[in-house]
Design a protein around this motif. Sequence first.
Motif, PDB file in Angstrom:
ATOM      1  N   ALA A  19     -22.730  87.315  31.160  1.00 25.31           N
ATOM      2  CA  ALA A  19     -22.236  85.957  31.409  1.00 25.31           C
ATOM      3  C   ALA A  19     -22.110  85.175  30.098  1.00 25.31           C
ATOM      4  N   CYS A  20     -23.074  85.335  29.223  1.00 25.81           N
ATOM      5  CA  CYS A  20     -23.033  84.655  27.922  1.00 25.81           C
ATOM      6  C   CYS A  20     -21.858  85.161  27.091  1.00 25.81           C
ATOM      7  N   ALA A  21     -21.649  86.487  27.084  1.00 26.39           N
ATOM      8  CA  ALA A  21     -20.555  87.068  26.307  1.00 26.39           C
ATOM      9  C   ALA A  21     -19.208  86.572  26.805  1.00 26.39           C
ATOM     10  N   ARG A  22     -19.060  86.461  28.111  1.00 21.66           N
ATOM     11  CA  ARG A  22     -17.797  85.976  28.668  1.00 21.66           C
ATOM     12  C   ARG A  22     -17.535  84.523  28.283  1.00 21.66           C
ATOM     13  N   ALA A  59     -33.881  82.071  31.037  1.00 16.20           N
ATOM     14  CA  ALA A  59     -32.909  80.975  31.053  1.00 16.20           C
ATOM     15  C   ALA A  59     -31.696  81.310  31.917  1.00 16.20           C
ATOM     16  N   THR A  60     -30.860  80.293  32.122  1.00 19.73           N
ATOM     17  CA  THR A  60     -29.553  80.497  32.743  1.00 19.73           C
ATOM     18  C   THR A  60     -28.494  80.567  31.638  1.00 19.73           C
ATOM     19  N   ALA A  61     -27.305  81.028  31.995  1.00 15.78           N
ATOM     20  CA  ALA A  61     -26.219  81.076  31.018  1.00 15.78           C
ATOM     21  C   ALA A  61     -25.892  79.674  30.506  1.00 15.78           C
ATOM     22  N   VAL A  67     -27.330  77.751  22.099  1.00 23.15           N
ATOM     23  CA  VAL A  67     -27.756  78.752  21.129  1.00 23.15           C
ATOM     24  C   VAL A  67     -26.647  79.764  20.883  1.00 23.15           C
ATOM     25  N   ASN A  68     -25.927  80.150  21.936  1.00 26.91           N
ATOM     26  CA  ASN A  68     -24.854  81.117  21.768  1.00 26.91           C
ATOM     27  C   ASN A  68     -23.695  80.551  20.961  1.00 26.91           C
ATOM     28  N   ARG A  69     -23.300  79.335  21.276  1.00 29.26           N
ATOM     29  CA  ARG A  69     -22.162  78.748  20.559  1.00 29.26           C
ATOM     30  C   ARG A  69     -22.537  78.357  19.136  1.00 29.26           C
TER      31      ARG A  69
END
Length: 279
Positions: A19-22, A59-61, A67-69
């Motif tokens: 989900a994070c990658a998408r 955590a949730t997406a 953190v991902n962005r």
Amino acid sequence: MTGLSAAAGLGRTSALAVACARDLARHAAEHPGLFPARPFDAGFFHSLGLVGAFGSPWATAGELRAVNRAALWVFAVDLQVDHVAKSREEVAALVGDCLAVAAGDAPRGPLTQCLASLRDDLGADPRWRDQLERMLAAMLKEWDWRESGATPGLEEYLRNADSCGSAFVNLSHWLATGDQWTLANLDLVRAADDEVQRYLRLLNDLTTYDREARWGDANALTLGAGRAEVTERMARHARTAAELIDPLRETSPRTALYLERQVGFNTGFYGVSDYWGEL
């Protein structure tokens, strides 16, 4: 924990990573010039999704969006500084634009548009702006080392470890999701994080030497440090990080676990792969 429940936990974390990658791929697709397919290939987005998810599997997406962005943006600005900018003036102008946007100015292009979105999500915290400035100043210093042919010693190199962006990414994560104690005691948390960052800087250097030598990126080994020296320093920083993380367990166990997972996940990940695709 039984084998079945352990596998279920891994399954959930892997689904979280997907989900994070998408989300990262969708975000990058909005700015294709900033995130070209080389080196931002499909594996790159999955790699960032994995480190975000396995760092905070509870955590949730949505909670991992910051953190991902932030991590994605660090790779984007690193590419701009190291491989797109043609002069020191261009790098200095890029740094100035980013700092102006972090302080509240309107963005002027894709790089600062992404930064402004992150700024708005995090509430423009002054500690975040300070860490951004430290990271960008460290990137500029590495640019100067490369262009001048300077060979700083390992101590000076590690004092410039903010260039890798790990502390900026982690601070973004805590400002978005940190518990009350963590947010009130970021000085203690960041001291531990600085040691983690130095460990990760050297881990990256040790395991991606061949690529970084081809790309001309700053690396402790290309600057003259030996593998034995780098390995010894990694062990020293890992020990110091563990000593600083340990007291955090009682007051903020998830913050402590997150930092430990940054060390553990990346140690395993870099043993097999790298985040970047090929240029």
